[in-house]
Motif scaffolding. Structure first.
Motif, PDB file in Angstrom:
ATOM      1  N   ASP A 109       0.847  -1.199   0.000  1.00 57.95           N
ATOM      2  CA  ASP A 109       0.000   0.000   0.000  1.00 57.95           C
ATOM      3  C   ASP A 109       0.877   1.241   0.000  1.00 57.95           C
ATOM      4  OD1 ASP A 109      -2.409  -1.335   0.024  1.00 57.95           O
ATOM      5  OD2 ASP A 109      -2.549  -1.368   2.212  1.00 57.95           O
ATOM      6  N   ASP A 110       1.933   1.191   0.794  1.00 60.12           N
ATOM      7  CA  ASP A 110       2.835   2.335   0.914  1.00 60.12           C
ATOM      8  C   ASP A 110       3.591   2.581  -0.395  1.00 60.12           C
ATOM      9  OD1 ASP A 110       4.003   4.173   3.173  1.00 60.12           O
ATOM     10  OD2 ASP A 110       5.715   3.528   1.992  1.00 60.12           O
ATOM     11  N   LEU A 111       4.064   1.505  -1.002  1.00 57.16           N
ATOM     12  CA  LEU A 111       4.829   1.658  -2.252  1.00 57.16           C
ATOM     13  C   LEU A 111       3.940   2.138  -3.393  1.00 57.16           C
ATOM     14  CD1 LEU A 111       7.070  -1.551  -2.079  1.00 57.16           C
ATOM     15  CD2 LEU A 111       7.708   0.792  -1.472  1.00 57.16           C
ATOM     16  N   SER A 112       2.671   1.777  -3.359  1.00 56.25           N
ATOM     17  CA  SER A 112       1.770   2.132  -4.470  1.00 56.25           C
ATOM     18  C   SER A 112       1.467   3.622  -4.536  1.00 56.25           C
ATOM     19  CB  SER A 112       0.456   1.357  -4.352  1.00 56.25           C
ATOM     20  OG  SER A 112      -0.283   1.799  -3.232  1.00 56.25           O
ATOM     21  N   ARG A 113       1.698   4.360  -3.447  1.00 55.13           N
ATOM     22  CA  ARG A 113       1.405   5.795  -3.441  1.00 55.13           C
ATOM     23  C   ARG A 113       2.606   6.624  -3.867  1.00 55.13           C
ATOM     24  NH1 ARG A 113       3.645   8.551   0.595  1.00 55.13           N
ATOM     25  NH2 ARG A 113       4.701   7.332   2.198  1.00 55.13           N
ATOM     26  N   ARG A 114       3.734   5.979  -4.143  1.00 53.92           N
ATOM     27  CA  ARG A 114       4.953   6.715  -4.480  1.00 53.92           C
ATOM     28  C   ARG A 114       4.939   7.177  -5.933  1.00 53.92           C
ATOM     29  NH1 ARG A 114       8.781   6.424  -0.323  1.00 53.92           N
ATOM     30  NH2 ARG A 114       7.877   5.291   1.438  1.00 53.92           N
ATOM     31  N   ASP A 115       5.844   8.117  -6.254  1.00 49.16           N
ATOM     32  CA  ASP A 115       5.768   8.780  -7.563  1.00 49.16           C
ATOM     33  C   ASP A 115       6.252   7.919  -8.722  1.00 49.16           C
ATOM     34  OD1 ASP A 115       8.428   8.924  -6.712  1.00 49.16           O
ATOM     35  OD2 ASP A 115       8.534  11.107  -6.765  1.00 49.16           O
ATOM     36  N   PHE A 116       7.486   7.414  -8.638  1.00 46.07           N
ATOM     37  CA  PHE A 116       8.080   6.706  -9.775  1.00 46.07           C
ATOM     38  C   PHE A 116       8.490   5.293  -9.373  1.00 46.07           C
ATOM     39  CE2 PHE A 116       9.087  11.269 -10.217  1.00 46.07           C
ATOM     40  CZ  PHE A 116       8.266  11.534 -11.307  1.00 46.07           C
ATOM     41  N   THR A 117       8.480   4.410 -10.339  1.00 48.85           N
ATOM     42  CA  THR A 117       8.766   2.993 -10.055  1.00 48.85           C
ATOM     43  C   THR A 117      10.139   2.814  -9.414  1.00 48.85           C
ATOM     44  OG1 THR A 117       9.680   2.666 -12.294  1.00 48.85           O
ATOM     45  CG2 THR A 117       7.318   2.221 -11.975  1.00 48.85           C
ATOM     46  N   ILE A 118      11.100   3.639  -9.813  1.00 44.06           N
ATOM     47  CA  ILE A 118      12.457   3.481  -9.274  1.00 44.06           C
ATOM     48  C   ILE A 118      12.540   3.928  -7.818  1.00 44.06           C
ATOM     49  CG2 ILE A 118      13.567   3.676 -11.532  1.00 44.06           C
ATOM     50  CD1 ILE A 118      14.316   6.584 -10.760  1.00 44.06           C
ATOM     51  N   ASN A 119      11.499   4.628  -7.346  1.00 42.69           N
ATOM     52  CA  ASN A 119      11.429   5.056  -5.945  1.00 42.69           C
ATOM     53  C   ASN A 119      10.449   4.206  -5.143  1.00 42.69           C
ATOM     54  OD1 ASN A 119      13.207   7.154  -6.503  1.00 42.69           O
ATOM     55  ND2 ASN A 119      11.560   8.597  -6.955  1.00 42.69           N
ATOM     56  N   ALA A 120       9.889   3.169  -5.760  1.00 45.51           N
ATOM     57  CA  ALA A 120       8.864   2.339  -5.119  1.00 45.51           C
ATOM     58  C   ALA A 120       9.406   0.931  -4.865  1.00 45.51           C
ATOM     59  CB  ALA A 120       7.610   2.300  -5.979  1.00 45.51           C
ATOM     60  N   ILE A 121      10.629   0.877  -4.397  1.00 40.57           N
ATOM     61  CA  ILE A 121      11.288  -0.391  -4.083  1.00 40.57           C
ATOM     62  C   ILE A 121      11.606  -0.399  -2.597  1.00 40.57           C
ATOM     63  CG2 ILE A 121      13.198  -1.939  -4.686  1.00 40.57           C
ATOM     64  CD1 ILE A 121      13.598  -0.248  -7.237  1.00 40.57           C
ATOM     65  N   ALA A 122      11.355  -1.539  -1.940  1.00 38.82           N
ATOM     66  CA  ALA A 122      11.647  -1.667  -0.509  1.00 38.82           C
ATOM     67  C   ALA A 122      12.639  -2.807  -0.292  1.00 38.82           C
ATOM     68  CB  ALA A 122      10.362  -1.943   0.267  1.00 38.82           C
ATOM     69  N   TYR A 123      13.360  -2.725   0.838  1.00 35.11           N
ATOM     70  CA  TYR A 123      14.354  -3.768   1.125  1.00 35.11           C
ATOM     71  C   TYR A 123      14.536  -3.938   2.628  1.00 35.11           C
ATOM     72  CZ  TYR A 123      18.854  -6.021   1.856  1.00 35.11           C
ATOM     73  OH  TYR A 123      19.841  -6.860   2.292  1.00 35.11           O
ATOM     74  N   ASN A 124      14.618  -5.188   3.050  1.00 33.45           N
ATOM     75  CA  ASN A 124      15.219  -5.509   4.343  1.00 33.45           C
ATOM     76  C   ASN A 124      15.917  -6.860   4.209  1.00 33.45           C
ATOM     77  OD1 ASN A 124      13.376  -7.601   4.825  1.00 33.45           O
ATOM     78  ND2 ASN A 124      12.061  -6.340   6.138  1.00 33.45           N
ATOM     79  N   LYS A 125      16.749  -7.164   5.171  1.00 28.88           N
ATOM     80  CA  LYS A 125      17.586  -8.373   5.082  1.00 28.88           C
ATOM     81  C   LYS A 125      16.731  -9.644   5.127  1.00 28.88           C
ATOM     82  CE  LYS A 125      21.722 -10.388   7.185  1.00 28.88           C
ATOM     83  NZ  LYS A 125      22.696 -10.287   8.297  1.00 28.88           N
ATOM     84  N   THR A 126      15.610  -9.575   5.847  1.00 32.04           N
ATOM     85  CA  THR A 126      14.761 -10.763   6.012  1.00 32.04           C
ATOM     86  C   THR A 126      14.025 -11.113   4.726  1.00 32.04           C
ATOM     87  OG1 THR A 126      14.416 -10.110   8.312  1.00 32.04           O
ATOM     88  CG2 THR A 126      12.939 -11.792   7.429  1.00 32.04           C
ATOM     89  N   LYS A 127      13.361 -10.118   4.123  1.00 28.84           N
ATOM     90  CA  LYS A 127      12.532 -10.364   2.927  1.00 28.84           C
ATOM     91  C   LYS A 127      13.289 -10.111   1.622  1.00 28.84           C
ATOM     92  CE  LYS A 127       8.504 -11.050   5.099  1.00 28.84           C
ATOM     93  NZ  LYS A 127       7.479 -10.008   5.169  1.00 28.84           N
ATOM     94  N   GLY A 128      14.424  -9.437   1.711  1.00 28.58           N
ATOM     95  CA  GLY A 128      15.135  -9.067   0.492  1.00 28.58           C
ATOM     96  C   GLY A 128      14.473  -7.866  -0.172  1.00 28.58           C
TER      97      GLY A 128
END
Length: 449
Positions: A109-128
């Motif tokens: 939900d959080d990533l879907s509200r962001r402006d551009f695809t290159i800024n809508a990427i998330a990361y943590n060590k557990t999920k990658g």
């Protein structure tokens, strides 16, 4: 895939996870690391509510900068980190703010509200890496593309049109065609955005490696005529002068790319010839001249930067650089150079030299800049010798003059200016006793009381 996250950022993510919350690095920091760059800051998104964030970090200094929007700063010795609760947003009614914001437990939900695809990427060590909108693919393709429908994204916040140009300029990417066309369609609405936000994006474009790339994108999108209509007359404006091979606009952009990435020099480059289309005169040999374009350009720069609500100091620096940029034709003697240093200051006088070198370089392939290099060396020599160019550098002051019997008032300033002129011409006179004698030879204290 594992990304190298600094310990102070990793600590925040791991503590939130230990307490049972999801937490991810998001946005520009993930994008930059995937591009092999070191981020300047790190943002974390989490399923924890703002109150829960404060509770988890009870032993840290936390700063509420927008609790109703979910953002808490967790302060650490190395750097502050923004931690924001996953959010969903309603429709945007004013081209800037959503109708409502609610917290979510789903990072998508959080990533879907962001402006551009290159800024809508998330990361943590557990999920990658979480990349629901194929931002990594767009990074590989070097494309700026909105998340979802570009018309909807731009209607949510018209500043995103400038951000598209800014990211393209900073990363040297191209803009996806549908994103570009939507930006072009809605570019006239940028005028609804606050000037401070507009200036911030323009500032970042100007400081990019090839700023002309971003400026040309703004031009093609139709945004340039909205935010900087003063430059539009320069486009395709022929100079009709054998010393200039480019039209005014192309020359301006060449100079812009050629000066150092320092904001006052980049802004001065952008404005230095903006007055030319309004000052063209043609002589009997059909050669074009632009008398007074430097002063007009300086005035225009001041008006535009005031409109952008730029800091007063920056406005003054740019004004002075534009106003002085044509003095490379002046044959300064040493005294004249000292006056120039006094007018501009030690830092800005070298910024002027950089502007003038770029101006000459972008005018004519045959043009020489030897005289400017020689001037720069002479200014360095003056400064290295610590020769006086300002009143505060001479060996006598107002208090000394009052001890000689002069009354406080305009006469003090007049005498100090007189002494500075003497010292600039003959540095060896800069001695207190010598200057006292010079004063008393010209002025009589009893006559000025």
């Amino acid at each position: 895939m594992t990304l190298d996250i600094p310990d102070y950022v990793k600590l925040i993510i791991e503590r939130l996870e230990r307490k049972g919350y999801e937490a991810y690095l998001v946005g520009g920091s993930v994008r930059d690391m995937l591009l092999g760059k070191t981020p300047t800051d790190y943002d974390i998104a989490t399923s924890a509510s703002p109150d829960e964030i404060e509770s988890v970090f009870y032993d840290f200094k936390t700063i509420d900068i927008g609790k109703k929007f979910g953002t808490i700063i967790v302060s650490q010795e190395k750097r502050d980190v923004e931690v924001t609760t996953f959010r969903r947003e309603g429709k945007y009614l004013d081209g800037r703010r959503p109708e409502w914001v609610s917290f979510s437990s789903d990072v998508k939900d959080d990533l879907s509200r962001r402006d551009f695809t290159i800024n809508a990427i998330a990361y943590n060590k557990t999920k990658g890496i979480l990349d629901p909108f194929d931002g990594r693919e767009d990074l590989k393709r070097r494309i700026i593309k909105t998340v979802g429908n570009p018309e909807e994204r731009f209607n949510e916040d018209y500043l995103r049109i400038l951000r598209a140009a800014r990211f393209a300029s900073q990363l040297e990417f191209t803009i996806d065609e549908s994103t570009f066309q939507a930006g072009k369609q809605y570019s006239s609405h940028i005028k609804k955005v606050s000037m401070e936000r507009i200036f911030n994006e323009v500032y970042k474009i100007l400081l990019s490696h090839i700023p002309s790339y971003g400026i040309r994108i703004l031009e093609k999108m139709g945004a340039l005529k909205v935010i900087l209509p003063e430059i539009i007359p320069a486009i395709d404006f022929k100079q009709r002068n054998p010393h200039h091979e480019m039209d005014v606009y192309d020359h301006i952009l060449c100079v812009l790319d050629s000066v150092p990435s320092v904001i006052e020099i980049r802004l001065a480059a952008l404005f230095h010839d903006i007055g030319k289309p309004h000052t063209l005169t043609i002589d009997e040999e059909r050669i074009g001249h632009f008398y007074g374009h430097d002063e007009l350009g300086a005035d225009i720069s001041k008006e535009v930067l005031k409109r952008f609500k730029a800091p007063n100091e920056l406005i003054e620096e740019v004004y002075n650089l534009v106003k002085e940029h044509m003095n490379h034709h002046t044959k300064f003697k040493e005294k004249g150079l000292k006056r120039l240093i006094r007018r501009l200051g030690e830092k800005e006088v070298f910024n002027l030299i950089e502007l003038q070198i770029a101006d000459i370089k972008c005018s004519n392939k045959e043009a020489t800049m030897d005289h400017i290099i020689e001037r720069r060396n002479k200014i360095k020599e003056i400064l290295e010798k610590d020769e006086a160019y300002d009143i505060k550098q001479i060996a006598i002051n107002g208090k000394d003059l009052m001890e000689l019997g002069f009354e406080q008032g305009p006469i003090i300033g007049e005498i100090l200016e007189y002494l500075l002129e003497k010292v600039m011409e003959k540095p060896e006179l800069n001695d207190k006793e010598i200057l006292k004698r010079i004063v008393l030879e010209k002025y009589t204290p009893s006559l000025v009381k």
